[in-house]
Design an enzyme around this catalytic site. Structure first.
Site, PDB file in Angstrom:
ATOM      1  CE1 TYR A 139       5.553  -0.901  -1.034  1.00 47.19           C
ATOM      2  CE2 TYR A 139       4.223  -1.712  -3.278  1.00 47.19           C
ATOM      3  CZ  TYR A 139       5.537  -1.302  -2.438  1.00 47.19           C
ATOM      4  OH  TYR A 139       6.346  -0.759  -3.213  1.00 47.19           O
ATOM      5  CB  VAL A 140      -1.180  -0.854  -3.700  1.00 49.99           C
ATOM      6  CG1 VAL A 140      -1.591   0.094  -4.703  1.00 49.99           C
ATOM      7  CG2 VAL A 140      -0.444  -2.078  -4.286  1.00 49.99           C
TER       8      VAL A 140
END
Length: 220
Positions: free
Chosen positions: A131-132
């Protein structure tokens, strides 16, 4: 203004749609699930069904044609795997940027996340790391489009459903903290009216400064 919002049924997007409709704008929410259409209508938005993971740039360009701005507020969401972080949080944001450019829609607001430039910690859960990395890749792509798009990247801290206070800390770098989704939506509305924020990457958490003052101070 006609504002097209990707991820139109999201918690921030629905709040944003209500605020825009209340002031006389015409929000348009892009949704994958047609069952969500009534929720958007109740918020004052026009629902448009399109799957950002499968649509073409030509099809998406047709959806954003005539808009004054686009907002990327989509996300794969909790429970999704690493692959969908790439197809939604990164690839769909890039697709929206491509479509906006083709449609001649210059203003692009990105809802990102605080701290993504630092990358995930070495011991991060693989899905969180994906996600990051996806959010950073989407931000990096947008930052490369200064000649095509008038972009602003908003990076909220930990999102809550507490009532908004109307007071925030908004700056290129702030200490991590929580922020109500109500206030994120209100800041997005203010950013739409603030051309001086174009080209800025802004962290957002709760604070003591009224939103109008915080946005006015950007670029000042």
């Amino acid at each position: 203004m006609r504002i097209v919002i990707a991820g139109g049924h999201g918690k921030i997007a629905l709040r944003l749609e209500r605020l825009l409709a209340a002031r006389g704008d015409s929000p348009v929410g892009l949704i994958r699930n047609p069952d969500h259409a009534d929720d958007l209508r109740a918020a004052g938005a026009e629902p448009v069904v399109v799957d950002l993971e499968t649509t073409t740039v030509t099809q998406l360009t047709e959806k954003v044609m005539g808009a004054d701005a686009v907002v990327f507020a989509a996300g794969a969401g909790p429970g999704s795997g690493a692959a969908r972080k790439g197809t939604v949080d990164h690839a769909a944001a890039v697709l929206l940027a491509d479509a906006a450019s083709l449609a001649g829609v210059r203003r692009y607001l990105m809802v990102s996340a605080i701290g993504v430039d630092e990358g995930p910690p070495p011991d991060a859960d693989p899905v969180w790391a994906a996600y990051v990395n996806a959010k950073k890749a989407a931000d990096d792509d947008l930052r490369s489009r200064g000649e095509q798009l008038d972009w602003t990247i908003l990076r909220p801290g930990r999102l809550t459903d507490e009532p908004g206070t109307g007071r925030v800390r908004l700056a290129p770098k702030v200490e991590r903290g929580p922020v109500p989704r109500d206030d994120v939506a209100a800041v997005l509305v203010a950013l739409l009216d603030a051309p001086a924020t174009v080209g800025h990457v802004l962290d957002l958490v709760s604070g003591d400064t009224p939103i109008s003052d915080a946005v006015a101070a950007v670029g000042g």
